[in-house]
Design a protein around this motif. Structure first.
Motif, mmCIF file in Angstrom:
data_model
loop_
_atom_site.group_PDB
_atom_site.id
_atom_site.type_symbol
_atom_site.label_atom_id
_atom_site.label_comp_id
_atom_site.label_asym_id
_atom_site.label_seq_id
_atom_site.Cartn_x
_atom_site.Cartn_y
_atom_site.Cartn_z
ATOM 1 N N LEU A 73 -19.062 4.446 60.299
ATOM 2 C CA LEU A 73 -18.600 5.767 60.731
ATOM 3 C C LEU A 73 -19.213 6.917 59.942
ATOM 4 C CD1 LEU A 73 -14.802 5.140 61.480
ATOM 5 C CD2 LEU A 73 -16.777 4.856 62.977
ATOM 6 N N ARG A 74 -20.277 6.647 59.208
ATOM 7 C CA ARG A 74 -20.995 7.693 58.480
ATOM 8 C C ARG A 74 -22.073 8.282 59.387
ATOM 9 N NH1 ARG A 74 -19.506 10.241 54.831
ATOM 10 N NH2 ARG A 74 -21.498 10.375 53.748
ATOM 11 N N PRO A 75 -22.515 9.515 59.113
ATOM 12 C CA PRO A 75 -23.665 10.027 59.871
ATOM 13 C C PRO A 75 -24.829 9.040 59.738
ATOM 14 C CG PRO A 75 -22.705 11.759 58.509
ATOM 15 C CD PRO A 75 -22.016 10.485 58.125
ATOM 16 N N VAL A 76 -25.577 8.846 60.814
ATOM 17 C CA VAL A 76 -26.644 7.846 60.828
ATOM 18 C C VAL A 76 -27.600 8.031 59.643
ATOM 19 C CG1 VAL A 76 -28.659 7.040 62.126
ATOM 20 C CG2 VAL A 76 -26.486 7.386 63.295
ATOM 21 N N ALA A 77 -27.890 9.270 59.301
ATOM 22 C CA ALA A 77 -28.803 9.537 58.181
ATOM 23 C C ALA A 77 -28.227 9.092 56.841
ATOM 24 C CB ALA A 77 -29.137 11.026 58.128
ATOM 25 N N VAL A 124 -6.598 -9.752 52.914
ATOM 26 C CA VAL A 124 -6.254 -8.353 52.668
ATOM 27 C C VAL A 124 -5.930 -7.681 54.003
ATOM 28 C CG1 VAL A 124 -7.055 -6.139 51.758
ATOM 29 C CG2 VAL A 124 -7.740 -8.273 50.617
ATOM 30 N N LEU A 125 -4.744 -7.090 54.065
ATOM 31 C CA LEU A 125 -4.321 -6.328 55.244
ATOM 32 C C LEU A 125 -4.217 -4.866 54.832
ATOM 33 C CD1 LEU A 125 -3.183 -5.978 58.136
ATOM 34 C CD2 LEU A 125 -0.908 -6.513 57.192
ATOM 35 N N LEU A 126 -5.093 -4.045 55.380
ATOM 36 C CA LEU A 126 -5.098 -2.614 55.078
ATOM 37 C C LEU A 126 -4.375 -1.870 56.184
ATOM 38 C CD1 LEU A 126 -8.648 -3.204 54.227
ATOM 39 C CD2 LEU A 126 -7.498 -1.578 52.752
ATOM 40 N N LEU A 127 -3.342 -1.123 55.814
ATOM 41 C CA LEU A 127 -2.585 -0.317 56.771
ATOM 42 C C LEU A 127 -2.951 1.144 56.498
ATOM 43 C CD1 LEU A 127 0.841 -2.175 56.577
ATOM 44 C CD2 LEU A 127 -1.005 -2.498 58.245
ATOM 45 N N GLN A 128 -3.755 1.709 57.366
ATOM 46 C CA GLN A 128 -4.334 3.026 57.112
ATOM 47 C C GLN A 128 -3.602 4.116 57.877
ATOM 48 O OE1 GLN A 128 -8.436 3.990 58.588
ATOM 49 N NE2 GLN A 128 -8.850 4.324 56.413
ATOM 50 N N HIS A 129 -3.217 5.159 57.137
ATOM 51 C CA HIS A 129 -2.632 6.333 57.779
ATOM 52 C C HIS A 129 -3.708 6.988 58.649
ATOM 53 C CE1 HIS A 129 -0.892 10.324 58.305
ATOM 54 N NE2 HIS A 129 0.276 9.736 58.078
ATOM 55 N N PRO A 130 -3.345 7.455 59.861
ATOM 56 C CA PRO A 130 -4.356 8.024 60.774
ATOM 57 C C PRO A 130 -5.157 9.179 60.168
ATOM 58 C CG PRO A 130 -2.284 7.674 61.935
ATOM 59 C CD PRO A 130 -2.015 7.378 60.485
ATOM 60 N N SER A 131 -4.582 9.920 59.233
ATOM 61 C CA SER A 131 -5.301 11.064 58.650
ATOM 62 C C SER A 131 -6.510 10.637 57.823
ATOM 63 C CB SER A 131 -4.355 11.895 57.768
ATOM 64 O OG SER A 131 -3.955 11.154 56.637
ATOM 65 N N GLU A 132 -6.594 9.341 57.476
ATOM 66 C CA GLU A 132 -7.705 8.851 56.653
ATOM 67 C C GLU A 132 -8.914 8.391 57.471
ATOM 68 O OE1 GLU A 132 -7.784 8.619 53.096
ATOM 69 O OE2 GLU A 132 -6.078 9.948 53.419
ATOM 70 N N VAL A 133 -8.718 8.172 58.763
ATOM 71 C CA VAL A 133 -9.763 7.543 59.580
ATOM 72 C C VAL A 133 -11.070 8.310 59.543
ATOM 73 C CG1 VAL A 133 -10.427 6.863 61.935
ATOM 74 C CG2 VAL A 133 -8.119 6.392 61.087
ATOM 75 N N ASN A 134 -11.000 9.621 59.705
ATOM 76 C CA ASN A 134 -12.224 10.421 59.765
ATOM 77 C C ASN A 134 -12.556 11.096 58.442
ATOM 78 O OD1 ASN A 134 -12.835 9.903 62.533
ATOM 79 N ND2 ASN A 134 -11.121 11.231 63.068
ATOM 80 N N HIS A 135 -11.874 10.682 57.384
ATOM 81 C CA HIS A 135 -12.149 11.240 56.058
ATOM 82 C C HIS A 135 -13.534 10.783 55.619
ATOM 83 C CE1 HIS A 135 -11.703 12.137 51.814
ATOM 84 N NE2 HIS A 135 -10.588 12.785 52.082
ATOM 85 N N ALA A 136 -14.289 11.693 55.025
ATOM 86 C CA ALA A 136 -15.660 11.362 54.589
ATOM 87 C C ALA A 136 -15.672 10.198 53.600
ATOM 88 C CB ALA A 136 -16.312 12.590 53.965
ATOM 89 N N LEU A 137 -14.621 10.085 52.799
ATOM 90 C CA LEU A 137 -14.562 9.020 51.787
ATOM 91 C C LEU A 137 -13.538 7.965 52.207
ATOM 92 C CD1 LEU A 137 -14.636 11.382 48.693
ATOM 93 C CD2 LEU A 137 -16.548 10.179 49.715
#
Length: 198
Positions: free
Chosen positions: A10-14, A30-43
């Motif tokens: 999900l990073r820019p192709v470059a 490992v089961l990661l439960l991710q809050h939706p606000s983190e999905v598009n976070h750069a990090l």
């Protein structure tokens, strides 16, 4: 106009990190439960961890309707990696130990606590914790206290305790590249001004 994005990391192709993402096996699931606000976070370090571990699953949401199924994995005992007064310190597996299903909430501390609040089954899991002496490599964020790590750092540290002497350090390669890239993009002066040693 948005930049083309890698569909995997999900990073820019470059700035794709896929070449640095390892392909690691682990006894621990490992089961990661991710809050939706983190999905598009750069990090988005949870995604990096899930991509680099063969025995990992990333689920995004706030309320996890299928949590009973996610937690009931035959051959594993579920434990929540989250601080608490009664959290047990992680220790290396004995040969006869049943491996852990390590449940890791991903988000800011406030969002992670919200995930626990909205999912009572999650909050009720026995908790495990890391030693709080670890120092984060996350040079772009001020940690709220000692032992505060990014999601991928916490997973690496947990797996290296549980599965010693195995090394999971390769999981940190894309993380380090991500941080270095962010610092390069902001320039040394801006980085020093905002994130330098105080």
């Amino acid at each position: 106009m948005s930049r083309p994005q890698c569909s995997r990391c999900l990073r820019p192709v470059a700035h794709c990190l896929c070449a640095l993402i390892p392909n690691l096996d682990s006894r621990t699931r490992v089961l990661l439960l991710q809050h939706p606000s983190e999905v598009n976070h750069a990090l988005n370090t949870a995604r990096l961890a899930a991509l680099g571990l063969n025995n990992a699953q990333l689920v995004v949401g706030e309320v996890f309707e299928d949590l009973p199924t996610l937690l009931n994995v035959p051959g594993y005992q579920a434990r929540l990696l989250f601080p608490a007064d009664d959290a047990q310190p992680l220790k290396v597996y004995a040969p006869e130990d049943q491996p852990l299903l390590l449940v890791v909430p991903d988000g800011t501390w406030r969002k992670a606590r919200k995930l626990l609040h909205l999912n009572p089954l999650l909050a009720a899991l026995p908790r495990v914790a890391l030693a709080d002496s670890a120092v984060s490599r996350y040079r772009l964020r001020k940690a709220p206290g000692p032992g505060a790590l990014s999601t991928v750092e916490a997973i690496v540290q947990a797996l290296e305790v549980l599965e010693s002497p195995a090394s999971f350090a390769p999981l940190l390669k894309p993380f380090d590249a991500l941080i270095d890239g962010q610092i390069a993009a902001m320039g040394p002066d801006v980085f020093q001004r905002n994130h330098g040693q105080r």
